[in-house]
Design a protein around this motif. Structure first.
Motif, PDB file in Angstrom:
ATOM      1  N   LYS A 128       8.888  56.104  49.711  1.00 56.57           N
ATOM      2  CA  LYS A 128       8.724  57.412  50.360  1.00 56.57           C
ATOM      3  C   LYS A 128       8.696  57.258  51.880  1.00 56.57           C
ATOM      4  O   LYS A 128       7.984  56.392  52.393  1.00 56.57           O
ATOM      5  N   THR A 185      11.867  68.607  52.753  1.00 54.52           N
ATOM      6  CA  THR A 185      11.133  69.595  51.955  1.00 54.52           C
ATOM      7  C   THR A 185      11.342  71.004  52.508  1.00 54.52           C
ATOM      8  O   THR A 185      11.586  71.950  51.753  1.00 54.52           O
ATOM      9  N   GLY A 236       5.860  69.768  48.920  1.00 53.59           N
ATOM     10  CA  GLY A 236       6.372  68.462  48.512  1.00 53.59           C
ATOM     11  C   GLY A 236       5.601  67.943  47.306  1.00 53.59           C
ATOM     12  O   GLY A 236       4.451  68.327  47.076  1.00 53.59           O
TER      13      GLY A 236
END
Ligand code: AMP
Ligand code: ZN
Length: 487
Positions: free
Chosen positions: A285, A48, A246
């Motif tokens: 994730k 990010t 993010g």
């Protein structure tokens, strides 16, 4: 400058790509949610920050003066892990038996080092939550005064129901409050809240809390979301151009930031909300809590069990740029190997463009080739298309070198400048190889030899000493399966 007027950005708030028009000509104010420094940032966090570094770099490349504010969360990130609500930094401090700010200091040093290694430009300012308690208190007071918050037993909660009478809660995330009720876990403070969707602006201190501040409501801690409202307002104003973070921060963090700004100043803080997508591992994730993470240092040191060899920070950065910031990305060995090869092809191309023979005129549309670089990035920072366009340029360079196309002297200079600009300044990829450090090479050969000897003698103290000293000098040593390299 012409290209400034063509930049389109996908705005999460409207769900559309929009022409970017800054609030003030030539200036861009950008706020990005920074790390919570209770542990070393993992590769997902870095993705990010690298994505927003690309965005920052391109805005600069277009000639904007950018004020880029990225905070450091060193207080107030409350979790409910131990059966009661606890600040994540306080928790780490308790577990490591040190003070909260020791935790933050330690991991901030790591974070700064990672930024150097991965070639991130420093933001204009990196303010901390603990340095802005007063500002947070003032905004909470304003929200209370406007009637969108209430005080219970030394804590202050945002009054979502009252807010929804005047504003749209869910404007960013599209979440409906009714849907949220099934998601809300039973937190300790649940019975203090008037409504399940209310969130803490200020939390009364627990006796175990390591960091406690005075407030008009008694001793306590700020809530998780208020720091970003306080710091973005202080440094960028009540309204600014871009707010990023993010994707996982869209709800509740960013939704609540909007509610706090509307509840205190009556306006959404940012014109454009940008969300970078996640780094995944096997489709999931990457996250501390899933324990599927690796650290940004491990992959360049070759110490993660996921990959057989080490990859340079440059290769990893380049690999990341091959995925659009709004797409998910999975790290695989074959993709990293392909990126490594691609990068060396680009590197050869850049070297060649300096040397190719020039002619009276160009046989192809050089301006068009360059314009494609801008068009890719003007289309919501599409770095993968930019890279494809850079490879097209390399193809032309090779054809010129083979005598199949021609280029004029002016066009060659322009192509050289723009290719370098996009690779180094925009993508932030360094192509300089060891050969460009010719003066350093013999010295490094000697140092690497000495280190190799130390390793053979199992003298790890000396070998680590050499490696650490080199690292301080900005030289990264990697021990891979195929030997030791430095960059
Ligand atoms: P945190 O330190 O948890 O506040 O996270 C810092 C930043 O990293 C936030 O913008 C998160 O959205 C982002 N982030 C967390 N996990 C990932 C991931 N797996 N991939 C990309 N970004 C992430
Ligand atoms: Zn934030």
């Amino acid at each position: 400058m012409e290209n400034q007027k063509k930049l389109q950005i996908y705005n999460s708030l409207t769900g559309k790509k929009e022409l970017f028009v800054p609030l003030h000509d030539n200036y861009v104010g950008m706020y990005v949610c920074g790390p919570t420094l209770y542990s070393e940032p993992h590769m997902g966090n870095m993705r990010t920050f690298i994505n927003f570094d690309l965005i920052y770099r391109y805005l600069l490349h277009l000639g904007y003066r950018v004020k880029y504010v990225r905070n450091i969360t060193d207080a107030g990130h409350i979790t409910n892990s131990a059966g009661y609500e606890e600040d994540s930094i306080g928790k780490a401090a308790r577990l490591e038996q040190v003070q909260s700010l020791e935790i933050v200091y330690k991991y901030n040093l790591k974070f700064q080092e990672l930024q150097r290694i991965y070639n991130l430009l420093s933001p204009s300012i990196e303010p901390t939550a603990t340095g802005h308690i007063q500002e947070q208190i003032e905004i909470i007071e304003q929200i209370l005064q406007n009637g969108y918050a209430y005080v219970v037993n030394g804590s202050v909660y945002f009054d979502t129901q009252k807010y929804m009478q005047d504003f749209n809660y869910g404007i960013l995330s599209g979440r409906k409050v009714e849907e949220l009720s099934t998601e809300t876990r039973s937190l300790n403070a649940q019975d203090e809240k008037r409504f399940f969707a209310d969130f803490a602006l200020w939390k009364k201190a627990n006796p175990e809390d390591m960091q406690i501040w005075r407030s008009p409501w008694g001793d306590g801690n700020p809530g998780w979301h208020i720091e970003c409202t306080a710091m973005s307002t202080k440094y960028l104003g009540k309204q600014f151009d871009i707010h990023g973070g993010g994707m996982d921060l869209k709800f509740p963090h960013h939704e609540d930031e909007i509610a706090q700004s509307c509840g205190s100043f009556g306006c959404n803080p940012a014109k454009v909300w940008m969300h970078a997508n996640m780094l995944n591992v096997n489709g999931q994730k990457m996250s501390k809590s899933f324990e599927n993470y690796f650290l940004p240092k491990e992959i360049i040191d070759g110490t993660t069990s996921l990959f057989k060899k080490a990859y340079s920070a440059n290769v990893i950065r380049f690999f990341m740029m091959q995925a659009h910031y709004r797409s998910t990305l999975d790290f695989t060995e074959s993709a990293l190997d392909a990126a490594e090869k691609g990068l060396s092809r680009l590197s050869e191309g850049i070297k060649l463009v300096e040397k190719i023979t020039v002619s009276d005129k160009s046989s192809f549309d050089v301006q068009g080739v360059i314009q494609n670089f801008y068009e890719a990035m003007n289309d919501d920072f599409n770095a993968p298309i930019l890279i494809a366009n850079l490879f097209d340029a390399v193809k032309f360079v090779n054809l010129i070198n083979d005598g199949k196309e021609t280029i004029s002297s002016d066009d060659r200079a322009l192509l050289d400048k723009e290719m370098n600009g996009f690779i180094y300044d925009v993508l932030g990829v360094e192509l300089k190889t060891a050969s460009s450090h010719s003066k350093l090479n013999p010295v490094m050969d000697l140092v690497m030899d000495l280190r190799q000897q130390a390793r053979q003698n199992k003298d790890w103290t000396t070998s680590d000493k050499i490696r650490n000293a080199l690292e301080e000098a900005g030289i990264v040593v990697k021990d891979g399966k195929e030997g030791t390299t430095w960059s």
